[in-house]
Motif scaffolding. Structure first.
Motif, PDB file in Angstrom:
ATOM      1  N   UNK A 139       0.681   2.159  -2.437  1.00  0.00           N
ATOM      2  CA  UNK A 139       0.678   3.583  -2.741  1.00  0.00           C
ATOM      3  C   UNK A 139      -0.535   4.284  -2.136  1.00  0.00           C
ATOM      4  N   UNK A 140      -1.553   3.490  -1.819  1.00  0.00           N
ATOM      5  CA  UNK A 140      -2.768   4.059  -1.231  1.00  0.00           C
ATOM      6  C   UNK A 140      -3.403   3.021  -0.311  1.00  0.00           C
ATOM      7  N   UNK A 141      -4.319   3.477   0.502  1.00  0.00           N
ATOM      8  CA  UNK A 141      -5.020   2.559   1.399  1.00  0.00           C
ATOM      9  C   UNK A 141      -6.446   3.048   1.587  1.00  0.00           C
ATOM     10  N   UNK A 174     -11.832  -8.037   5.686  1.00  0.00           N
ATOM     11  CA  UNK A 174     -12.530  -8.411   4.445  1.00  0.00           C
ATOM     12  C   UNK A 174     -12.931  -7.189   3.625  1.00  0.00           C
ATOM     13  N   UNK A 175     -12.992  -6.013   4.284  1.00  0.00           N
ATOM     14  CA  UNK A 175     -13.261  -4.767   3.567  1.00  0.00           C
ATOM     15  C   UNK A 175     -11.975  -4.046   3.163  1.00  0.00           C
ATOM     16  N   UNK A 176     -10.825  -4.631   3.550  1.00  0.00           N
ATOM     17  CA  UNK A 176      -9.529  -4.061   3.185  1.00  0.00           C
ATOM     18  C   UNK A 176      -9.265  -2.695   3.788  1.00  0.00           C
ATOM     19  N   UNK A 177      -9.748  -2.483   5.031  1.00  0.00           N
ATOM     20  CA  UNK A 177      -9.651  -1.157   5.654  1.00  0.00           C
ATOM     21  C   UNK A 177      -8.509  -1.071   6.657  1.00  0.00           C
ATOM     22  N   UNK A 235      -6.859   6.952   0.559  1.00  0.00           N
ATOM     23  CA  UNK A 235      -5.827   7.954   0.840  1.00  0.00           C
ATOM     24  C   UNK A 235      -4.500   7.488   0.248  1.00  0.00           C
ATOM     25  N   UNK A 236      -3.677   8.430  -0.179  1.00  0.00           N
ATOM     26  CA  UNK A 236      -2.363   8.046  -0.690  1.00  0.00           C
ATOM     27  C   UNK A 236      -1.363   8.015   0.461  1.00  0.00           C
TER      28      UNK A 236
END
Length: 199
Positions: free
Chosen positions: A3-5, A88-91, A132-133
């Motif tokens: 739902x978001x990132x 590793x930062x989930x970006x 952000x969604x």
């Protein structure tokens, strides 16, 4: 479906030295492969005298579009460690570039991996991480008599109204997070027609 990132707000810089080699790093937000290419071209021009311009990027809320490049360094010693820091930062929607000026002393495979990983981490650490969604836009056409019913659904589900025309035949373009889009469409379709958005 997420739902978001997480991505970064704006350009950030990092710096690392190892055995006289200098590593200048940049993390920047990007949203398309074309934008990545454009930005890389700018870095190559700016650092035309550097020995290596290595990079990695990740695009999309699903984290499914990515690439890494060693730019002449031994295989997997530069691009992969940079991409590892993004992961590793989930970006996502991010490009990380690490520019190397060789200092005359070989670093060896493990030394290179550590140097590129550290330089990438420095740039990411300097960045402001934002969430952000994942949204979907819906265009909806309905008769004026249905306005109250439609507005009741909008009040309950709270999509963003991007545009609206209120006449005998009304039209609205709404934005809502992707996970709620189907529910909104199903509820609205009782009162009008969902139309495909033409881009």
């Amino acid at each position: 479906m997420a739902d978001s990132y997480k991505t970064i707000k704006s350009l950030a810089e990092g710096y690392h030295t190892a055995k006289r080699s200098r590593f200048i790093s940049y993390a920047l937000p990007v949203s398309t492969v074309d934008e990545v290419k454009e930005r890389l071209e700018q870095f190559r021009k700016q650092y035309y005298d550097a020995h290596h311009v290595c990079w990695a990027y990740m695009l999309g809320a699903e984290h499914n579009i990515y690439r890494a490049n060693d730019d002449g360094e031994p295989s997997s010693t530069a691009g992969k460690p940079i991409l590892g820091q993004i992961n590793s930062n989930g970006l996502t929607d991010i490009l990380v570039v690490v520019i190397r000026y060789f200092g005359g002393i070989e670093l060896g495979t493990s030394g290179l991996i550590v140097a590129y990983r550290t330089a990438a981490a420095e740039a990411i650490a300097a960045a402001t991480i934002i969430e952000r969604t994942v949204d979907e836009d819906i265009r909806f056409v309905f008769a004026y008599e249905q306005l109250n019913s439609v507005m009741r659904i909008i009040k309950e589900m709270r999509p963003v109204i991007l545009s609206q025309t209120i006449e005998m035949t009304c039209e609205m373009t709404l934005r809502i997070c992707k996970s709620e889009a189907e529910t909104l469409k199903n509820r609205l379709s009782a009162f009008g027609t969902i139309q495909d958005l033409l881009f």
